[in-house]
Design an enzyme around this catalytic site. Structure first.
Site, PDB file in Angstrom:
ATOM      1  N   ALA A 124      42.827  40.533 -36.600  1.00  0.00           N
ATOM      2  CA  ALA A 124      43.503  39.583 -37.483  1.00  0.00           C
ATOM      3  C   ALA A 124      45.025  39.661 -37.499  1.00  0.00           C
ATOM      4  CB  ALA A 124      42.978  39.753 -38.914  1.00  0.00           C
ATOM      5  N   ALA A 125      45.627  40.834 -37.313  1.00  0.00           N
ATOM      6  CA  ALA A 125      47.079  40.946 -37.474  1.00  0.00           C
ATOM      7  C   ALA A 125      47.812  40.079 -36.457  1.00  0.00           C
ATOM      8  CB  ALA A 125      47.505  42.404 -37.341  1.00  0.00           C
ATOM      9  N   PRO A 126      48.936  39.490 -36.884  1.00  0.00           N
ATOM     10  CA  PRO A 126      49.618  39.620 -38.175  1.00  0.00           C
ATOM     11  C   PRO A 126      49.138  38.661 -39.266  1.00  0.00           C
ATOM     12  CG  PRO A 126      50.982  38.342 -36.705  1.00  0.00           C
ATOM     13  CD  PRO A 126      49.776  38.744 -35.899  1.00  0.00           C
ATOM     14  N   GLY A 127      48.164  37.799 -38.953  1.00  0.00           N
ATOM     15  CA  GLY A 127      47.589  36.964 -40.004  1.00  0.00           C
ATOM     16  C   GLY A 127      47.747  35.468 -39.833  1.00  0.00           C
ATOM     17  N   LYS A 142      46.312  33.217 -37.689  1.00  0.00           N
ATOM     18  CA  LYS A 142      45.040  32.502 -37.601  1.00  0.00           C
ATOM     19  C   LYS A 142      44.206  32.718 -38.861  1.00  0.00           C
ATOM     20  CE  LYS A 142      44.828  32.482 -32.546  1.00  0.00           C
ATOM     21  NZ  LYS A 142      46.125  33.134 -32.273  1.00  0.00           N
ATOM     22  N   GLU A 186      41.721  44.660 -38.711  1.00  0.00           N
ATOM     23  CA  GLU A 186      42.735  45.017 -37.730  1.00  0.00           C
ATOM     24  C   GLU A 186      42.502  46.451 -37.263  1.00  0.00           C
ATOM     25  OE1 GLU A 186      45.442  45.461 -35.027  1.00  0.00           O
ATOM     26  OE2 GLU A 186      44.917  43.517 -35.895  1.00  0.00           O
ATOM     27  N   ASP A 223      40.343  36.763 -31.720  1.00  0.00           N
ATOM     28  CA  ASP A 223      41.590  36.521 -30.990  1.00  0.00           C
ATOM     29  C   ASP A 223      41.902  37.833 -30.284  1.00  0.00           C
ATOM     30  OD1 ASP A 223      43.870  35.119 -30.153  1.00  0.00           O
ATOM     31  OD2 ASP A 223      45.066  36.034 -31.737  1.00  0.00           O
ATOM     32  N   CYS A 238      45.750  34.909 -25.453  1.00  0.00           N
ATOM     33  CA  CYS A 238      47.033  34.309 -25.069  1.00  0.00           C
ATOM     34  C   CYS A 238      47.306  34.644 -23.603  1.00  0.00           C
ATOM     35  CB  CYS A 238      48.170  34.770 -25.986  1.00  0.00           C
ATOM     36  SG  CYS A 238      48.387  36.542 -26.097  1.00  0.00           S
TER      37      CYS A 238
END
Length: 470
Positions: A124-127, A129, A147, A191, A244
């Site tokens: 999750a970090a940094p938040g 999405k 995270e 992600d 990414c």
């Protein structure tokens, strides 16, 4: 062909350029030139829970993000640190490509039961999405933001607290523990940690660290993460997989692996052709590729798969909501029955707020870090926390309020002493800037004690001319 990097950027790795040339797709032809010659876009995503009544920012920007109705491009990058609205959670600074999360979820909602949903953001970090998902999920839903890296948890927790949705909790550690929570989540987002090719336009480290070995290592790690979280996805639920990167090993190949090994059913998400989002470059899989030069954003790959089965329209077990018991802080809460107050066992006197939801397993609740801390008990007094001021859990009107201008708000965020308007009541006061909560002070009459979280304070000095006012 020579590709000259942007100033202060190392050149693109030659093996990376060769890899792109070897892909049988025209969408990569202009990519090296775009990574070297075009400046990254700057964009913000407004918080619909806090910005519905704010003035439009179109006049300050450079158009809207096509796939995100709350997304705005900016003509240049301002010093965001010195905008109080950023600290108040009015918007999130995010790459435009990553804003596709909201569109994906809006596309999936008609396919899901009309009830609150449980979602896991596994990396999750940094938040960014995570907050995008919170803006779309139905009321009463629960978000578990996990995270792995401890050093990134503080930024994740702060960004979730700023966003103000109290339905999120934060967990830390490897995702394999979620394999024990079978059939728990309606939606899972992965992600995944990746080789970072999509960041090569603005991140020198992404260029310097890249190798074919790193690609293979990341692809294997991604499959480990997917294997670990898959059991916790309910039958009929959806997994959103993104990276990414540009290479097919971390993208289409892993999508094929999800289908062949885990049994996932790839799902097409409709996009407007005018958006410039490309499709998969290998295999029959529906996917979304964001290619610099074709879109205004950085590199991203995103795909959705469905777990075979059918989701129940009823909230799964545990079937009963935790019984509501009146508590001493009900007068401060917007909806007391929706929260559970939990004192910390470390002797700090801090009291956290947890969602009182049957969608949040007790085992996760007992090991999580809530996004909202109600406050700290000192003697007989409750000193309310900054995260509570920013949260929808706080009942407006529960505290006296004082409106402050941008310069005073920045002084407060630096944890400096501030002056309150004449006639401000003594005691705990909620500061307001542009109609949004900012944080608490304790007004003593001749001065006000600054109660802003020390760990969140602005450390950099800024001249008044740098204060941003959207």
């Amino acid at each position: 062909m020579s590709h000259n990097a942007q100033p202060s950027m190392p050149p693109l790795p030659s093996a990376f350029i060769e890899m792109l040339a070897g892909e049988d797709s025209a969408i990569f032809q202009r990519l090296p030139a775009a990574l070297d010659g075009e400046a990254p876009s700057v964009a913000i995503r407004l918080n619909p829970a806090k910005c519905r009544d704010m003035k439009p920012v179109d006049s300050l920007g450079a158009g809207r993000v096509a796939w995100e109705p709350w997304g705005h491009y900016l003509a240049e990058r301002p010093p965001f640190t010195f905008d109080p609205l950023l600290h108040q959670g009015a918007y999130y600074v995010q790459d435009p490509s990553s804003m596709i999360t909201g569109h994906i979820l809006r596309s999936l909602l008609p396919l899901l039961p009309e009830r609150p949903l449980a979602m896991l953001d596994a990396c999750a970090a940094p938040g960014g999405k995570t907050t995008a998902a919170l803006a779309v999920l139905p009321p009463g839903s629960v978000m578990v933001a996990n995270e792995y890296t401890p050093g990134r948890v503080a930024a994740l927790s702060e960004n979730l607290a700023r966003w103000g949705n109290p339905s999120a909790v934060v967990t830390t550690g490897p995702v394999d523990r979620f394999s024990h929570h079978r059939d728990t989540f309606d939606i899972i987002a992965v992600d995944a940690p990746c080789s970072g090719e999509g960041m090569m336009r603005k991140d020198a480290d992404a260029r310097a660290q890249w190798s074919t070995g790193l690609v293979a290592q990341c692809a294997a790690l991604q499959r480990e993460i997917l294997s670990a979280v898959w059991p916790s996805l309910r039958p009929g639920g959806y997994l959103i997989y993104s990276t990414c990167t540009f290479n097919t090993a971390e993208n289409e190949d892993n999508l094929a692996w999800i289908a062949d090994t885990l049994g996932g059913e790839p799902v097409a998400i409709a996009t407007d052709p005018s958006w410039g989002i490309a499709g998969a470059v290998k295999g029959p899989w529906p996917a979304m590729r964001f290619i610099p030069g074709l879109i205004r954003g950085e590199g991203l790959f995103a795909a959705v798969v469905r777990k075979p089965g059918s989701l129940s329209a009823e909230i799964p077990a545990p079937t009963r909501k935790r019984p509501y018991k009146p508590g001493p802080y009900d007068a401060l809460l917007s909806d007391p029955a929706s929260f559970v107050t939990m004192g910390r066992s470390d002797g700090s006197g801090m009291i956290d707020l947890l969602p009182a939801s049957p969608l949040l397993p007790r085992e996760i609740a007992s090991a999580c870090r809530p996004a909202v801390t109600l406050g700290t008990i000192k003697g007989r007094d409750l000193i309310p926390d900054t995260s509570f001021a920013l949260s929808a859990a706080m009942k407006r009107g529960a505290f006296p309020e004082a409106e402050v201008d941008a310069a005073t708000a920045i002084a407060y965020l630096r944890h400096e002493a501030i002056r309150l308007p004449d006639g401000t009541p003594r005691g705990i006061v909620l500061l307001i800037h542009q109609s949004l909560p900012l944080g608490f002070v304790k007004n003593l009459g001749n001065r006000a004690n600054n109660l802003h979280r020390q760990s969140w304070r602005i450390l950099t000095d800024a001249p008044p001319s740098q204060i941003v006012t959207f």
